[in-house]
Design a protein around this motif. Structure first.
Motif, PDB file in Angstrom:
ATOM      1  N   VAL A 118       0.870  -1.165   0.000  1.00  0.00           N
ATOM      2  CA  VAL A 118       0.000   0.000   0.000  1.00  0.00           C
ATOM      3  C   VAL A 118       0.913   1.222   0.000  1.00  0.00           C
ATOM      4  O   VAL A 118       1.845   1.307   0.795  1.00  0.00           O
ATOM      5  N   THR A 119       0.688   2.118  -0.941  1.00  0.00           N
ATOM      6  CA  THR A 119       1.531   3.296  -1.085  1.00  0.00           C
ATOM      7  C   THR A 119       0.709   4.536  -0.735  1.00  0.00           C
ATOM      8  O   THR A 119      -0.327   4.781  -1.338  1.00  0.00           O
ATOM      9  N   CYS A 120       1.195   5.284   0.249  1.00  0.00           N
ATOM     10  CA  CYS A 120       0.477   6.484   0.704  1.00  0.00           C
ATOM     11  C   CYS A 120       1.278   7.703   0.255  1.00  0.00           C
ATOM     12  O   CYS A 120       2.287   8.069   0.876  1.00  0.00           O
ATOM     13  N   ARG A 147      -6.205  -8.244  13.111  1.00  0.00           N
ATOM     14  CA  ARG A 147      -7.539  -8.241  12.478  1.00  0.00           C
ATOM     15  C   ARG A 147      -7.614  -9.282  11.377  1.00  0.00           C
ATOM     16  O   ARG A 147      -8.592 -10.030  11.269  1.00  0.00           O
ATOM     17  N   HIS A 148      -6.578  -9.298  10.536  1.00  0.00           N
ATOM     18  CA  HIS A 148      -6.534 -10.263   9.437  1.00  0.00           C
ATOM     19  C   HIS A 148      -6.610 -11.692   9.970  1.00  0.00           C
ATOM     20  O   HIS A 148      -7.371 -12.528   9.453  1.00  0.00           O
ATOM     21  N   ASP A 187      -6.315   0.450   8.492  1.00  0.00           N
ATOM     22  CA  ASP A 187      -7.037   0.028   7.286  1.00  0.00           C
ATOM     23  C   ASP A 187      -6.126   0.000   6.066  1.00  0.00           C
ATOM     24  O   ASP A 187      -6.224  -0.896   5.218  1.00  0.00           O
ATOM     25  N   GLU A 188      -5.257   0.986   5.984  1.00  0.00           N
ATOM     26  CA  GLU A 188      -4.333   1.001   4.839  1.00  0.00           C
ATOM     27  C   GLU A 188      -3.388  -0.201   4.874  1.00  0.00           C
ATOM     28  O   GLU A 188      -3.127  -0.834   3.851  1.00  0.00           O
ATOM     29  N   ILE A 189      -2.895  -0.494   6.060  1.00  0.00           N
ATOM     30  CA  ILE A 189      -1.991  -1.648   6.143  1.00  0.00           C
ATOM     31  C   ILE A 189      -2.739  -2.931   5.792  1.00  0.00           C
ATOM     32  O   ILE A 189      -2.197  -3.827   5.137  1.00  0.00           O
ATOM     33  N   SER A 190      -3.987  -2.990   6.181  1.00  0.00           N
ATOM     34  CA  SER A 190      -4.790  -4.162   5.810  1.00  0.00           C
ATOM     35  C   SER A 190      -4.869  -4.323   4.297  1.00  0.00           C
ATOM     36  O   SER A 190      -4.882  -5.450   3.781  1.00  0.00           O
ATOM     37  N   LEU A 191      -4.896  -3.213   3.588  1.00  0.00           N
ATOM     38  CA  LEU A 191      -4.921  -3.289   2.125  1.00  0.00           C
ATOM     39  C   LEU A 191      -3.675  -3.962   1.576  1.00  0.00           C
ATOM     40  O   LEU A 191      -3.738  -4.713   0.604  1.00  0.00           O
TER      41      LEU A 191
END
Lengths: 348, 348, 348, 348
Positions: B37-39, B110-111, B147-151
């Motif tokens: 995931v790239t922010c 979470r995962h 949430d982003e890391i989950s992506l």
């Protein structure tokens, strides 16, 4: 055969960015003494011992802070757990061959028991490193003897250090070429001080040799096993924790030479500080003492210098070694190991 | 500005002696999945996360043997003590920035809780590595989010891996140049088998860069601090002890690039085996099981391959990175970090 | 049911030979602060967090030397590698449940970023320990939250420490009985000084309980798994190496209680010094500083005190805990764990 | 003086919950051999050596998996780094006094070189533990000799083990009382198997003695320093990682006896598996082999048994030792150390 040898810096290769000390040797760190005993006899004996003394006084009474690191522990290094636990060395450091570690301990104990002021001493942590010179030496024949190793301790002196096939490097082999003892040093500016740092190695390992960043073409087959012991001295005042970290950095220099870091390699590094202010004298060992220490945030230049000096010490051990014929103890046959061939200074 | 980038091997540099796999990526090891995931938002956010999954099944149920090594522990790597104690990984491995480790753990938990078959799971050892991207990223602003890391975890896939300024490498800096994610692989003959070994790095450290054995001239000042996380996968059947040794070898590749191994660097390596036969399934975790293992005497080729693949992965992280402008969180000002300039293929 | 509880010393059991401090708590070490957040809601939530602050100032700016030890690493302790590498702590220490470690890190980072003087801070090593309270707590439900853990940090205070089923001990179980938070301290004469040493534990492990040297008869089945986190504070001036050794000794106290030291236990100890003279202030972190340190030869009384105080802190955690009904997250059913039944003072 | 001695279990004290084996000795583990050489001469020599052989074959050819643990490393234990790196032992284990470690190594090397089938052997990792018997022995006088230590190896046999002031325990002191060699064993049900586990100790440390959970009143001053070496054998098939964990548990038994775990103590534990299926034969050392291993989830009963057996072995070392008069090498004077006085069986 031309056996005149040159150090790697004379041959135009100068690893790293810090300046070396005047001798470019571990003995640039004031007080450090090095002694060799070289056992080169008949067709079978190609071995020896090298002693490194952190200072010229009574090491048992005035211990020095030290740190220890292992990259691959396939080796018989003696004394490591106490160095780690107490963060100090209390004897000469002896390097020798794999099957001579017991005799190295004996020699150190005899030396320590005999020193004036040690007549009540009943516990001594002898520090002995080794590599396996059995490709050129009849290692099963119990040489060097305790008395021979004692000679290395007794002859330790400051000044230039004999490199190559000398002392504990008499019979060692690196990259399929003749290895041995090598040394180097660095002058390391930290803030307003310039510290000295020196390294001595006993090279006996393998891989694909890189000299000054270039693959070194050799007819030697890929010879990956073997070991190295690295001893580092500095006059920077460091605590044992930072000396352990400094020891760890020596493996960076090892890697830069193309080391294979193989299963069969015993790769050890030992670092100590010679700074008078951190010496653990009987007075300082009582209760609380305030000892100066270079802090975490300031140690990085020493870390880089350790990498550089180790790389150069290793290259010196190869550059200064001479072709050697001896006895392969595993095959029971005569064997010859060539010296590295590098362009001589005039021919560069 | 020409931002077309080439991998280091396309540029004529091929570290080491083993052949790379078809993708020259960690995903050459069958089953391994990578997700980014790239922010990259506005002027301040240059960060992200990268997830590496040892296989595509339920990692918690079918754990993989693993080993862990630290060269310099100035870092926040999560999960290390359990990996060492039990010799296994039971979750995706997430790389992200220094202040996002807690969120990385949350995303992994979470995962794992949500996967079918894990409804009774009450203990999860999340493995999260990090380096500090604060020279280009407003690291204090709590990105990436959970949430982003989950992506990153959810998007993990086999196939080619995006390198350079992507995922956890979006804002990292190495040798004063733009670093990031890099990967490489090797085909390693051992006896009659050929094993695969792949490495993925998040480069963010310093030193004096060496590319293919040559000092790399750069106008960048000597930038020594920073960190690197190295993840290694292999399909060779290895026990956790030999995986730990394999992880340790990755630092040999790090050293060969000219790393300063400074006080401020967090240098971590994690190695795991994807071999089905060593996977720790619920059945095998009961009582006694006979698991194949490549023995000590046979592991050395993998050790050398780990050195080579790490060196190439690091060089790829630099070669594939692009000049990046962002926000320096320690100074509060905009900052730009250049990409490395290497001769393009046509111009060699 | 009589839930009035007494500390183990009130019940006639006084492990060891040194005198306790005035509160017989970790807060006897001047400056140490402890805060709890207790999450006890409905039928399912029995968890919390406990924060230990080494001093009341800015911990990031004025770090404290620290040492870390692991007996069995089946746990998720965060921050360990940096504590070991640098020998210091720079944040509050948070204890919580196994799946809340990520949120504990987040809470510590928020706390640290927000403190005056830390506006340029971009790297924070959060230290979080955990044990698994899933036998009484719905651990999968993501409590305590980041905000709740922040309350534990913010409420930390000197003075008496609530023990038993409080804070991070709200839902923990030891020896099949209700465990939780316990604390104890010792006054330790060393030469002409008397140092203070305090321990706080989060008990959640198993074995065959020994109280004051006697097997403790219990109807509880042999419950061997679980974990313990032990935090030790002392005002003795110690270097990180000797703090690590001190942390190691805490496991001696653990063993004396009959701990099974099982595969599933995560047994961690962290020790720090609050002595002002060893605090790592910004000034001292530059270059060389002379810091007083109690030497190897003088530390043994502190080692014995660590054993004793840990044993007593554990027994206090049991003695002060109350019977608790909650939710077993692995079985999905309600569960009740009894408190230990010991003869009350009047009845001895 | 009545020197008839009884083992601790005969005196009514039976630490722990598992049953002992038939001999309640390390030799209950099939194949294990123990040999002593006792040097008791004139007024000054009170020392010796004890050899433990994991099996009766060629140990160098058929190595055994092993694990090693250090609680406090103030000691001279030889061979530890290779045991840790490779997870194996390839020689007899010798225990002796602090200044005899070098001679212990020599004896092991001579033994190994001389065995049939070892004529090409050029590298041997001798494992030697020690404690300091200088309170009763003229330790500076270089006894036992290499030849004497060889006698211990050569005389090693299965069957009952002489305890107390014998072999390496001839001159050792524990808790200010005569210590020495002690042994104990356990039968450990794991699933449907019952494994055997045995421990042998050389006790020479201090603290406040606890026998069967009760403070042991003694006129002996608090004598905290000294050391212990613990050797554990089991026939359970364990990998080196789990053997290391098993070794670590021995310190739990040490702590339960009231050990001070002081600065001056060298506390080491070594564990090996005698299971034929895990033996590292020349065939198995090539390439890949499938070796059975008791998994993490199943090892806990062995962990508890290690604690129990160590506690009982230590108590046996005290219970079986006899009052000894010798020579204190640090003071240069005669010295007497009493045996523990425990109620005899008939008088209980």
């Amino acid at each position: 055969m031309d056996q005149k040898r040159y150090r790697i810096r004379e041959l135009g290769t100068a690893p790293g960015h810090f300046e070396p000390g005047p001798l470019n040797a571990i003995t640039d760190v004031a007080g450090v003494r090095v002694g060799h005993v070289t056992c080169r006899e008949g067709e079978r004996t190609r071995t020896g011992a090298t002693a490194i003394l952190p200072h010229g006084g009574n090491l048992f009474q005035d211990k020095v802070p030290a740190g220890f690191a292992v990259l691959n522990g396939f080796g018989k290094f003696a004394g490591s757990t106490q160095v780690v636990e107490l963060g100090e060395i209390e004897t000469p450091v002896v390097l020798t061959n794999t099957l001579a570690v017991g005799r190295g301990i004996e020699a150190i104990i005899r030396h320590t028991l005999a020193q004036p002021g040690n007549d009540k001493v009943v516990s001594i942590n002898a520090v002995v490193g080794e590599t396996n010179d059995s490709r050129l030496n009849d290692i099963r024949a119990a040489r060097p003897s305790v008395d021979e190793i004692s000679l290395a301790i007794d002859s330790a002196a400051s000044g230039p250090v004999e490199e190559g096939a000398a002392g504990a490097g008499t019979g060692t082999v690196a990259f399929g070429l003749k290895g041995g003892i090598g040394t180097s040093s660095r002058l390391v500016p930290v803030g307003e001080e310039t510290y000295r740092l020196g390294v001595l190695v006993q090279s006996n390992y393998g891989g694909h040799l890189i000299v000054a960043g270039r693959d070194y073409a050799t007819s030697a087959e890929h010879d990956k096993d073997g070991s190295i012991v690295i001893v580092l001295a500095t006059d920077a005042p460091l605590c044992s924790r930072n000396l352990e970290r400094l020891a760890q950095r020596c493996f960076g220099g090892l890697a830069r030479t193309g080391a294979a870091l193989s299963n069969g390699s015993g790769d050890y590094a030992l670092a100590f500080s010679t700074a008078e202010a951190v010496r653990r004298t009987p007075e300082r060992r009582k209760g609380v003492s305030a000892v100066p220490s270079l802090n975490n945030d300031a140690v990085s230049p020493l870390f880089e210098a350790a990498i550089e000096a180790t790389e150069e010490a290793i290259l010196n051990s190869l550059a200064m070694a001479i072709e050697t014929t001896g006895f392969n103890a595993a095959t029971g046959k005569a064997s010859t190991v060539k010296a590295i061939s590098l362009p001589h200074p005039g021919r560069r």
